[in-house]
Write an enzyme that holds these catalytic residues in place. Structure first.
Site: not given
Ligand code: IMP
Length: 436
Positions: A15, A17-18, A40, A42-43, A146, A228, A243, A304, A307, A338, A419
């Site tokens: 999380d 900010g990728k 899992n 969330g971008h 497998r 992640q 993960t 995602t 939470r 800030d 921002g």
């Protein structure tokens, strides 16, 4: 010097900010590639008033001319992917074989994986991981096992799929009923549902490793998009509260099917503070009004799962380790906040203390729940910074804070986000983005 490729990875607990960074570099790339994790992740990418929450589809989908690749290292939930594709289409983003390729070797997340994930967590009670319940761990477990695994290529041939499910579903049913008294799955219903997914996805299923190696030979630029963050890596993170995949830059070659030397320029993404979702040690956590303020200001609620995220100060010990591990050439510093008149200072953790010993080097086998943090205090700034577009326009305290992060992590800060908007970005000392 670095070739034309770029790798964007998280250096904290996810999380960071990728999505915004990938969006900023995507226009220079022909391919954007996911190589780890699954739904899992969330971008979030914000364009004008529009906010796109992506889970499985790479963040380059919003850039014209980019081919988005879901690599073999991803665990692929076709139901989620198709929902995402439908939602993008509804909002005017065309998705098809021209801009999306899914590896036939990616493993498929099945409904029984999600049930197993949820019920195992319930059973573990206080010992749980705090997963996203997206079936990630059980799907990677089947990949390693497998014999009980299904890959995307299996969805394309109905007789193969029927045979796989005929073998697998009774075993899953017995296991889930025996362990948790769960309701059985109907193999025939699963076959119909997943064959239909296969039909819809077929035009986009490719040998993505081969596709990328051809692109490399042709000199076409690629962006590898991490999911992640380093501290959630299965090998190098805060195990067992991690993960189930290799999320650092070290995971790119195996998860995308490319040679290690093609990673190119590595951008490590961090926030100016830290957040973590789920359970597990978090040395700089502020379980108090400071954490609450950071959560509110940074809108720290899961993309995602919704939470609330745990929040705390910037941890330079962990970030330096993560940057070294992935060979980060520079940092992208996201969510520069800030003090909003309420925070007098921003703190940075410069070392840990354990049993009276000072620790400056992170080691993933440290008993992190027992360390205390050595902090350095920096005066907060209170003027709003969302309008700043050049480094010089930031308050002097903010500039000093950024400079100190550069010193402590031994990396230049290339990009600063002030921002959510695409334009709310300061290009500072980037060796890659500036040279566009
Ligand atoms: P799983 O990946 O769902 O098994 O969850 C394992 C741990 O990783 C949990 O603590 C999750 O909250 C965390 N996690 C997984 N994906 C993300 C992500 O994209 N951002 C932040 N935390 C994540």
């Amino acid at each position: 010097m670095h070739g034309t490729n770029v790798t964007v990875i998280g250096l904290q607990w996810g999380d960071e900010g990728k999505g915004k960074v990938v969006d900023a570099v995507a226009h220079r790339c022909r391919y954007v590639v996911r190589y780890c994790g699954g739904a899992n992740a969330g971008h979030t990418v914000t364009i004008g008033q529009e906010r796109y929450a992506l889970h499985l589809i790479p963040s380059g989908i919003l850039t014209d001319g980019v081919v988005n690749v879901v690599g073999n290292g991803v665990v692929f939930d076709p139901a989620v992917a198709l929902e995402e594709i439908d939602e993008l289409t509804r909002r005017g983003v065309k998705v098809g074989p021209h801009n999306l390729a899914v590896s036939g070797c990616a493993h498929v997340v099945m409904p029984y994986h999600k049930v197993a994930d949820r019920l195992a967590e319930q059973r573990l009670g206080n010992g749980k991981i705090g997963t996203t319940a997206r079936g990630i761990g059980p799907c990677y477990a089947d990949k390693a096992m497998r014999s009980l695994a299904i890959r995307v290529c299996d969805l394309l041939d109905e007789s193969v799929l029927a045979e796989r499910l005929r073998q697998i579903v009774p075993i899953k049913n017995e296991t889930l009923a025996g362990l948790y008294g769960a309701e059985p799955f109907d193999a025939e219903r699963l076959r119909r549902e997943y064959a239909e997914y296969g039909r819809r996805l077929a035009p986009m299923v490719r040998d993505t490793g081969g596709l990328l190696r051809e692109a490399i030979a042709a000199g076409e630029p690629i962006c590898f998009e991490g999911g992640q963050g380093c501290m959630l890596d299965i090998d190098h993170g805060t195990f067992p509260f991690v993960t189930s995949s290799s999320v650092t830059a070290c995971g790119v070659p195996a998860g995308a099917g490319v040679p290690p030397k093609v990673l190119g320029y590595v951008i490590g993404v961090v926030k100016c503070y830290t957040s973590r979702v789920g359970l597990g040690p978090f040395p700089t956590e502020q379980d108090n009004e400071v954490g609450e303020l950071l959560r509110r200001r940074g809108r720290e609620y899961g993309t995602t799962t919704g939470r609330p995220r745990r929040c705390g100060w910037f941890d330079a010990v962990a970030v330096r380790y993560a940057a070294d591990l992935s060979g980060a050439d520079e940092l992208a510093l996201m969510l520069l906040l800030d003090g909003e008149g309420q925070l007098e200072r921003f703190r940075i953790c410069v070392a840990y203390e354990l049993d009276g010993r000072r620790i400056e080097k992170f080691d993933p086998s440290l008993p992190l729940e027992r360390v205390s943090c050595v902090y350095e205090d920096h005066p907060a700034w209170h003027e709003p910074i969302g309008q700043a577009r050049r480094f010089e326009e930031l308050p002097v305290e903010a500039r000093e804070y950024v400079g100190r992060i550069e010193q402590l992590t031994c990396r230049p800060v290339g990009l600063i986000s002030v921002g959510l908007g695409r334009d709310q970005t300061i290009i500072h000392r980037s060796g890659w983005i500036e040279s566009a």
